[in-house]
Design a protein around this motif. Structure first.
Motif, PDB file in Angstrom:
ATOM      1  N   UNK A 244       0.822  -1.203   0.000  1.00 57.40           N
ATOM      2  CA  UNK A 244       0.000   0.000   0.000  1.00 57.40           C
ATOM      3  C   UNK A 244       0.861   1.260   0.000  1.00 57.40           C
ATOM      4  N   UNK A 245       0.576   2.157  -0.942  1.00 56.23           N
ATOM      5  CA  UNK A 245       1.301   3.433  -1.007  1.00 56.23           C
ATOM      6  C   UNK A 245       0.383   4.635  -0.910  1.00 56.23           C
ATOM      7  N   UNK A 246      -0.901   4.458  -1.212  1.00 55.56           N
ATOM      8  CA  UNK A 246      -1.870   5.554  -1.107  1.00 55.56           C
ATOM      9  C   UNK A 246      -3.091   5.050  -0.336  1.00 55.56           C
ATOM     10  N   UNK A 247      -3.233   5.382   0.939  1.00 59.62           N
ATOM     11  CA  UNK A 247      -4.431   4.980   1.685  1.00 59.62           C
ATOM     12  C   UNK A 247      -5.642   5.723   1.141  1.00 59.62           C
ATOM     13  N   UNK A 248      -6.596   4.986   0.628  1.00 60.20           N
ATOM     14  CA  UNK A 248      -7.777   5.613   0.028  1.00 60.20           C
ATOM     15  C   UNK A 248      -8.794   4.542  -0.322  1.00 60.20           C
ATOM     16  N   UNK A 249      -8.536   3.819  -1.406  1.00 64.89           N
ATOM     17  CA  UNK A 249      -9.522   2.896  -1.968  1.00 64.89           C
ATOM     18  C   UNK A 249      -9.778   1.679  -1.099  1.00 64.89           C
TER      19      UNK A 249
ATOM     20  N   UNK B  62       3.145  -0.156   5.343  1.00 61.58           N
ATOM     21  CA  UNK B  62       4.221   0.567   6.026  1.00 61.58           C
ATOM     22  C   UNK B  62       3.934   2.060   5.911  1.00 61.58           C
ATOM     23  N   UNK B  63       3.528   2.716   6.993  1.00 62.71           N
ATOM     24  CA  UNK B  63       3.182   4.142   6.933  1.00 62.71           C
ATOM     25  C   UNK B  63       4.300   5.020   6.367  1.00 62.71           C
ATOM     26  N   UNK B  64       5.548   4.580   6.486  1.00 62.51           N
ATOM     27  CA  UNK B  64       6.660   5.395   5.991  1.00 62.51           C
ATOM     28  C   UNK B  64       6.590   5.587   4.481  1.00 62.51           C
ATOM     29  N   UNK B  65       5.940   4.662   3.786  1.00 54.02           N
ATOM     30  CA  UNK B  65       5.812   4.784   2.335  1.00 54.02           C
ATOM     31  C   UNK B  65       4.872   5.915   1.932  1.00 54.02           C
ATOM     32  N   UNK B  66       4.152   6.482   2.902  1.00 54.47           N
ATOM     33  CA  UNK B  66       3.212   7.551   2.579  1.00 54.47           C
ATOM     34  C   UNK B  66       3.695   8.920   3.067  1.00 54.47           C
ATOM     35  N   UNK B  67       4.883   8.986   3.637  1.00 55.78           N
ATOM     36  CA  UNK B  67       5.389  10.266   4.159  1.00 55.78           C
ATOM     37  C   UNK B  67       5.462  11.336   3.074  1.00 55.78           C
ATOM     38  N   UNK B  68       5.800  10.953   1.847  1.00 52.75           N
ATOM     39  CA  UNK B  68       5.984  11.930   0.766  1.00 52.75           C
ATOM     40  C   UNK B  68       4.750  12.073  -0.122  1.00 52.75           C
TER      41      UNK B  68
ATOM     42  N   UNK C 292       0.156   9.184  12.878  1.00 49.54           N
ATOM     43  CA  UNK C 292      -0.981   9.715  12.128  1.00 49.54           C
ATOM     44  C   UNK C 292      -1.112   9.026  10.768  1.00 49.54           C
ATOM     45  N   UNK C 293       0.024   8.822  10.096  1.00 44.44           N
ATOM     46  CA  UNK C 293      -0.018   8.115   8.808  1.00 44.44           C
ATOM     47  C   UNK C 293      -0.506   6.685   8.993  1.00 44.44           C
ATOM     48  N   UNK C 294      -0.091   6.047  10.084  1.00 45.76           N
ATOM     49  CA  UNK C 294      -0.542   4.685  10.362  1.00 45.76           C
ATOM     50  C   UNK C 294      -2.051   4.655  10.606  1.00 45.76           C
TER      51      UNK C 294
ATOM     52  N   UNK D 182      -4.624   2.442   8.406  1.00 39.98           N
ATOM     53  CA  UNK D 182      -5.455   1.410   9.027  1.00 39.98           C
ATOM     54  C   UNK D 182      -6.935   1.755   8.876  1.00 39.98           C
ATOM     55  N   UNK D 183      -7.264   3.040   8.956  1.00 40.43           N
ATOM     56  CA  UNK D 183      -8.651   3.477   8.762  1.00 40.43           C
ATOM     57  C   UNK D 183      -9.139   3.135   7.363  1.00 40.43           C
ATOM     58  N   UNK D 184      -8.289   3.342   6.360  1.00 46.13           N
ATOM     59  CA  UNK D 184      -8.667   3.031   4.990  1.00 46.13           C
ATOM     60  C   UNK D 184      -8.995   1.565   4.798  1.00 46.13           C
ATOM     61  N   UNK D 185      -8.234   0.711   5.475  1.00 44.65           N
ATOM     62  CA  UNK D 185      -8.485  -0.735   5.388  1.00 44.65           C
ATOM     63  C   UNK D 185      -9.819  -1.091   6.031  1.00 44.65           C
ATOM     64  N   UNK D 186     -10.042  -0.606   7.238  1.00 44.04           N
ATOM     65  CA  UNK D 186     -11.264  -0.942   7.969  1.00 44.04           C
ATOM     66  C   UNK D 186     -12.500  -0.300   7.345  1.00 44.04           C
TER      67      UNK D 186
END
Length: 283
Positions: A20-25, A59-65, A123-125, A129-133
């Protein structure tokens, strides 16, 4: 395309792994898939448990940028995935309803935090996790109006898909940031109790009194607060902010009719005239 035009059904697929790189879908745990056919200007979805990923690396670190605009569009989509299920006619489902409202509150707090500190790991995590649930069907558990049906009518997604199908430059979440509040304002009177539950669960707002005016004030405040949150993240307030025009509406209605028929939705079934009114109100 046969899978999306109901000429074929998904029965099996190769095992899927997701990074996962973009939490959304919520694709990392959902049974849903959406594709655009640019030649036909149609955007359609299909669902099957066969393509729920067997493995998801988050991995939330993949979304930092991740750019703020895409972060905001993703957060909007996450909240919409919950709202589409929350606003069904199934009545109260206390455990599921509290899970749904709790996730919305958590993702709103986290989204605000990352606007100030993009590399906030926690916060990124939370957003991830919210996107998954939000889209693995947890928030729809017990909320289907009839056996074998999906929870909610998915009206906002149906309305927005026409916009981003005709205008691929419009991010899905950005379109939803305008359409969801517009839909809410148009239909809330069909089930004020459900909207009051949302107002209380997400914004801790209750009517000042038990009059119709008190109910309207509480519901309107909650809808306005939700839209203010979206706009505060950098999402558009109106369809005109996306460079769209009321002259576009007829084209959207043409493909909406192909996708949904003359009447669609569940909390308050919408006619094409209703859809037109919602679109126009969003300008």
């Amino acid at each position: 395309w046969d899978f999306f035009s109901r000429k074929a059904s998904v029965r099996e697929c190769l095992p899927i792994a997701c990074v996962l790189t973009i939490p959304a879908a919520g694709s990392e745990a959902s049974a849903s898939c959406v594709i655009s056919n640019d030649a036909l200007r149609l955007k359609r979805g299909t669902s099957s448990d066969a393509f729920r990923p067997r493995l998801a690396i988050m991995d939330p670190r993949l979304t930092f940028t991740l750019p703020q605009y895409q972060t905001a569009a993703g957060v909007t989509d996450i909240i919409c995935h919950i709202c589409e299920r929350f606003f069904s006619s199934a009545g109260a489902v206390p455990v599921t309803d509290n899970i749904a409202c709790g996730i919305i509150r958590a993702v709103m707090d986290a989204a605000t935090a990352v606007t100030e500190k993009p590399d906030d790991y926690d916060a990124r995590a939370t957003i991830m996790w919210s996107g998954t649930l939000a889209h693995n069907d947890l928030c729809g558990c017990g909320r289907a109006a009839a056996a074998g049906k999906r929870a909610g009518g998915w009206e906002s997604h149906g309305l927005e898909h026409e916009i981003s199908a005709h205008h691929p430059e419009v991010a899905h979440g950005a379109g939803l940031a305008v359409i969801l509040p517009a839909w809410m304002r148009y239909v809330w009177h069909a089930d004020p109790t459900r909207f009051l539950a949302f107002a209380k669960g997400v914004f801790d707002v209750e009517p000042m009194d038990k009059t119709d005016e008190g109910t309207q004030d509480a519901v309107t405040y909650a809808i306005d607060e939700l839209q203010r949150f979206f706009v505060g993240l950098g999402m558009p307030r109106a369809l005109a902010d996306l460079g769209l025009s009321p002259a576009d509406v007829d084209a959207w209605l043409g493909t909406l009719r192909q996708n949904k028929g003359e009447r669609f939705g569940e909390l308050m079934p919408l006619t094409m005239d209703d859809a037109r009114a919602i679109y126009l109100s969003a300008f």
